[in-house]
Enzyme design. Structure first.
Site, PDB file in Angstrom:
ATOM      1  N   ASN A 184     147.815  53.959  19.542  1.00  0.00           N
ATOM      2  CA  ASN A 184     147.081  53.237  18.489  1.00  0.00           C
ATOM      3  C   ASN A 184     146.916  54.026  17.190  1.00  0.00           C
ATOM      4  O   ASN A 184     146.794  53.427  16.120  1.00  0.00           O
ATOM      5  CB  ASN A 184     145.690  52.871  19.056  1.00  0.00           C
ATOM      6  CG  ASN A 184     144.720  52.461  17.973  1.00  0.00           C
ATOM      7  OD1 ASN A 184     144.730  51.310  17.523  1.00  0.00           O
ATOM      8  ND2 ASN A 184     143.884  53.387  17.514  1.00  0.00           N
ATOM      9  N   TYR A 220     153.593  52.550   5.138  1.00  0.00           N
ATOM     10  CA  TYR A 220     152.874  51.901   6.242  1.00  0.00           C
ATOM     11  C   TYR A 220     153.680  50.729   6.813  1.00  0.00           C
ATOM     12  O   TYR A 220     153.860  50.610   8.034  1.00  0.00           O
ATOM     13  CB  TYR A 220     151.513  51.423   5.723  1.00  0.00           C
ATOM     14  CG  TYR A 220     150.588  50.856   6.763  1.00  0.00           C
ATOM     15  CD1 TYR A 220     149.748  51.685   7.501  1.00  0.00           C
ATOM     16  CD2 TYR A 220     150.537  49.488   7.009  1.00  0.00           C
ATOM     17  CE1 TYR A 220     148.887  51.166   8.455  1.00  0.00           C
ATOM     18  CE2 TYR A 220     149.682  48.956   7.950  1.00  0.00           C
ATOM     19  CZ  TYR A 220     148.853  49.796   8.674  1.00  0.00           C
ATOM     20  OH  TYR A 220     148.002  49.268   9.622  1.00  0.00           O
TER      21      TYR A 220
HETATM   22  C1  BGC Z   1     145.954  47.381   7.542  1.00  0.00           C
HETATM   23  C2  BGC Z   1     144.702  46.886   6.827  1.00  0.00           C
HETATM   24  C3  BGC Z   1     144.927  45.487   6.286  1.00  0.00           C
HETATM   25  C4  BGC Z   1     145.529  44.571   7.324  1.00  0.00           C
HETATM   26  C5  BGC Z   1     145.890  43.197   6.756  1.00  0.00           C
HETATM   27  C6  BGC Z   1     146.366  46.358   8.555  1.00  0.00           C
HETATM   28  O1  BGC Z   1     147.468  46.809   9.272  1.00  0.00           O
HETATM   29  O2  BGC Z   1     145.670  48.639   8.132  1.00  0.00           O
HETATM   30  O3  BGC Z   1     144.358  47.773   5.784  1.00  0.00           O
HETATM   31  O4  BGC Z   1     143.692  44.954   5.835  1.00  0.00           O
HETATM   32  O5  BGC Z   1     146.661  45.144   7.894  1.00  0.00           O
HETATM   33  O6  BGC Z   1     146.598  43.287   5.564  1.00  0.00           O
END
Ligand code: BGC
Length: 268
Positions: A93, A166
């Protein structure tokens, strides 16, 4: 909530000192599992979670480890061996964000996010599979040799401007999970992922703390509320339990409908 769905199970939850990991660790313990509560730097938070779990009659241990290193992952499984006599469930996680516009994204922040969010999940999952094999199948315990759950994100599918590192890591998790599931299913190892949407935690505080940001965020969520860690934890209990024994290689979206292109309610 049924309290016994993970009885006799032993689980590692990485990144469990806050956010979704904390929610899963607490819920797993409440559902009967013995839980390794992994933290990297916030020992105080991890120890507090363990204390709460124990006060409620649960079993948990806080273990420090940086999951982006093989040694860190190995330490978690050694602790599970030592404290619980083995491992049945890995919830891979741990994840971070280091956001920047594309041309401002430093190599360091690109690497850091890939190291934790993708390589870290790979390393711990690899260690889990080796351990599951070493233990062998115990049909009295479970029809599965072991279970791995990745925490992915809606951003395994939804591109996200300003978050290239990310989104790349989460897209990688999708195919890592599916490839592992395909490769390992015949050994009775179940690999799946949970893809949360906007869950109210520290990682996305900027998106929900002030009213204007929150209203903008809610436009992206057809179900009309921001998620909480219990929403994700419930899904994680089910995926780790034998109630989902035939679920293999699936991503379970827990996102209030964020994946449904809500902008198209008015357009298109
Ligand atoms: C992110 C969040 C975000 C969400 C929806 C997640 O994976 O960590 O920061 O609010 O996705 O966009």
């Amino acid at each position: 909530m049924q309290q016994s769905r993970l009885e006799n199970s032993r689980a590692i939850v990485t990144g469990a000192s806050s956010g979704i990991g904390e929610g899963i660790a607490r819920a797993y313990a409440a559902a009967g599992a013995s839980v390794i509560v992994n933290f990297r730097s916030d020992e105080e938070a991890a120890e507090r979670i363990v204390k709460d779990i124990r006060e409620d009659g649960g079993v948990a241990e806080a273990v420090q480890a940086d999951v982006s290193t093989p040694d860190g992952c190995a330490r978690l499984f050694e602790a599970a061996d030592e404290k619980f006599g083995g491992i049945d469930i890995l919830v891979s996680n741990a994840g971070i964000q280091r956001d920047a516009a594309f041309t401002d994204l430093s190599l360091e922040d690109w690497r850091k996010v890939l190291d934790v969010n993708l390589t870290g999940q790979f390393l711990c999952a690899q260690e889990a599979v080796r351990r599951f094999r070493g233990q062998g199948l115990d049909p009295d315990r479970s029809p599965a040799l072991g279970k791995i759950i990745f925490t992915s994100s809606v951003h395994q599918a939804i591109p996200w401007a300003g978050h290239a590192n990310y989104a790349t890591a989460k897209g990688g998790i999708k195919l890592l999970m599916e490839t592992m599931a395909q490769e390992l299913a015949s050994e009775k190892i179940r690999v799946n992922a949970i893809a949360p949407g906007a869950i109210k935690t520290a990682i996305n505080r900027d998106a929900w703390e002030d009213e204007q940001a929150r209203n903008e965020l809610l436009k992206l969520i057809p179900y009309g509320r921001i998620g909480n860690t219990e929403d994700v934890a419930e899904a994680a209990i089910w995926l780790a339990s034998d109630a989902s024994d035939y679920v293999v290689g699936t991503t379970l979206f827990v996102d209030g409908g964020m994946m449904l292109y809500p902008a198209f309610r008015e357009g298109g």
